[in-house]
Design a protein around this motif. Structure first.
Motif, PDB file in Angstrom:
ATOM      1  N   ASN A  83       0.928  -1.212  -0.226  1.00  0.00           N
ATOM      2  CA  ASN A  83      -0.050   0.119   0.077  1.00  0.00           C
ATOM      3  C   ASN A  83       0.920   1.360   0.037  1.00  0.00           C
ATOM      4  N   PHE A  84       2.192   1.240  -0.550  1.00  0.00           N
ATOM      5  CA  PHE A  84       3.013   2.253  -0.534  1.00  0.00           C
ATOM      6  C   PHE A  84       3.761   2.499  -1.702  1.00  0.00           C
ATOM      7  N   VAL A  85       4.966   1.572  -1.896  1.00  0.00           N
ATOM      8  CA  VAL A  85       5.723   1.788  -3.193  1.00  0.00           C
ATOM      9  C   VAL A  85       6.581   0.377  -3.415  1.00  0.00           C
ATOM     10  N   ASN A 114       1.937  11.724  -7.435  1.00  0.00           N
ATOM     11  CA  ASN A 114       2.242  10.033  -7.118  1.00  0.00           C
ATOM     12  C   ASN A 114       1.027   9.360  -7.036  1.00  0.00           C
ATOM     13  N   ARG A 116      -1.364   5.924  -7.835  1.00  0.00           N
ATOM     14  CA  ARG A 116      -1.296   4.509  -7.973  1.00  0.00           C
ATOM     15  C   ARG A 116      -1.039   4.400  -9.576  1.00  0.00           C
ATOM     16  N   ASN A 137       4.466   3.739  -7.365  1.00  0.00           N
ATOM     17  CA  ASN A 137       3.271   4.038  -6.450  1.00  0.00           C
ATOM     18  C   ASN A 137       2.333   2.737  -6.539  1.00  0.00           C
ATOM     19  N   ASP A 140      -2.517   5.741  -3.905  1.00  0.00           N
ATOM     20  CA  ASP A 140      -2.065   7.186  -4.282  1.00  0.00           C
ATOM     21  C   ASP A 140      -1.467   7.516  -3.110  1.00  0.00           C
ATOM     22  N   ASN A 141      -0.338   8.168  -3.442  1.00  0.00           N
ATOM     23  CA  ASN A 141       0.870   8.685  -2.519  1.00  0.00           C
ATOM     24  C   ASN A 141       0.920  10.058  -2.305  1.00  0.00           C
ATOM     25  N   LEU A 144       3.562  12.618  -0.883  1.00  0.00           N
ATOM     26  CA  LEU A 144       4.844  12.510  -1.710  1.00  0.00           C
ATOM     27  C   LEU A 144       4.836  13.640  -2.370  1.00  0.00           C
TER      28      LEU A 144
END
Length: 146
Positions: A83-85, A114, A116, A137, A140-141, A144
């Motif tokens: 759920n991040f990178v 950043n 998904r 990604n 959805d980040n 960042l």
């Protein structure tokens, strides 16, 4: 255009090393004219990244140069956080860091986000430290984003 890359996927401990290389001046003719596609072949399947230099020409040219030099062949995804990178592009399976060229100037603040499925240039705490490492990604980040 497809550049075929062989990347071994394996989880190892994340390694964070800053380079002391001087900033690189990019020639305008080294920036690709339009979107380029790079196909990654991994032990878990293949995926394709589209690199569009319109809003981040220096970052795009940098990534594409590393692909042309086959820098990513045999590298691993060394940082995988659900759920991040997923991050790769700098290490071999034994943890050895691959040599890199000079870093590229940070081109964030250009309207890209950043989200998904997007790819970004990994950096240390120095905003102008990006070299060969990139991250994908997997969520959805927006935290960042600049």
């Amino acid at each position: 255009m497809f550049l075929k890359l062989s990347i071994l996927v394996r989880v190892v401990l994340p390694l964070f090393l800053a380079t002391g290389l001087p900033a690189l001046t990019w020639a305008q003719d080294s920036v690709p004219a339009g979107p380029q596609r790079v196909r990654f072949e991994t032990t878990l399947g293949a995926f394709t990244i589209e690199v569009d230099p319109a809003r981040a020409p220096l970052t795009a040219a940098n990534f594409l140069q590393y692909t042309r030099e086959l820098h990513y062949d045999g590298t691993i995804f060394h940082r995988i956080i659900g759920n991040f990178v997923v991050q790769g592009g700098g290490y071999l399976p034994d943890g050895t860091e691959k040599p890199v060229r000079a870093s590229v100037p940070n081109e964030s603040g250009n309207g890209l986000s950043n989200r998904r499925g997007t790819v970004s240039l990994a950096r240390t705490g120095d905003p102008h430290s990006g070299t060969s490492q990139f991250y994908i990604n997997v969520a959805d980040n927006i935290a960042l984003d600049p």
